[in-house]
Design an enzyme around this catalytic site. Sequence first.
Site, PDB file in Angstrom:
ATOM      1  CB  SER A 155      -0.897  -0.013   1.165  1.00 51.30           C
ATOM      2  OG  SER A 155      -1.630   1.283   1.533  1.00 51.30           O
ATOM      3  CE1 TYR A 168      -3.888  -2.061   5.046  1.00 52.51           C
ATOM      4  CE2 TYR A 168      -3.101   0.498   4.725  1.00 52.51           C
ATOM      5  CZ  TYR A 168      -3.520  -0.788   4.200  1.00 52.51           C
ATOM      6  OH  TYR A 168      -3.634  -1.246   2.996  1.00 52.51           O
TER       7      TYR A 168
END
Length: 268
Positions: A155, A168
Amino acid sequence: MGKGIMGMGWFDPLNTPITDWQGRRVWIVGASSGIGAALAVELDARGARLALSARSAKGLQQVAGGLRDALVLPLDVTDAGAFTPAMLQLLDAWGGVDLVILNAGTYMPLRAWDLTAENARHTVHTNLLGVMDGVAAALPQLLLQGHGALAIVGSVAGYRGLPKALAYGPSKAALINFAETLYLDLAPKGVSVFLINPGFVATPLTAQNDFEMPALITAADAAARIVRGFASGAFEIHFPRRFTRVLKLLSILPDRLYFRLIARSTGL
């Protein structure tokens, strides 16, 4: 051949492009929704043979029901022992594998005061250790074949620290480092490593966000961009470029300026 870094023979820093999907054997881990499900639809339409894994057997069956023919191999990526039996089932059916896409992941928006041992461990176990376990299960076969590819879904949140990505972001930053290191080891052995770094994609996970997501795209759009990235042979597949290029620029700014810009743009 000249000597490269750490004394290795240098190699062309590109993966083997994937352009012909007809009959290609692809295992997608994290295929029950979002990008993984959209990739299954996209690759099925291009003639690939698919194996689909995720924790939700029901979700996998729903995805598989819209495809020509797919192996359904439910597994929980937080169970380190689940990958090897699934890999053995896949090899029994196919005899080999051409591409393993490790897409399973989790996300919960977290500020510093929301962090607990439980949510930190769950995020890292799912996003990082689950991917490592998947690679460990698939890699012996890829090395035995001397060809094939791994695709790791990271990501852009792994580029630098971002608000609400307290667990995350670090898990994805570790995946970026992991993929880079894998590439250095595996490219000389004929095994490609693709790193996929999406921006904001409309999925059940991003639906949790309570802020405007710049350059938001659909999962189907993301899948199409990933397939184009495989065809290019590039190591990193990042999209949408109008957003990811900005984050790449921000990532090289001095700390003081970076923190100031992020705080101002996010309203912290």
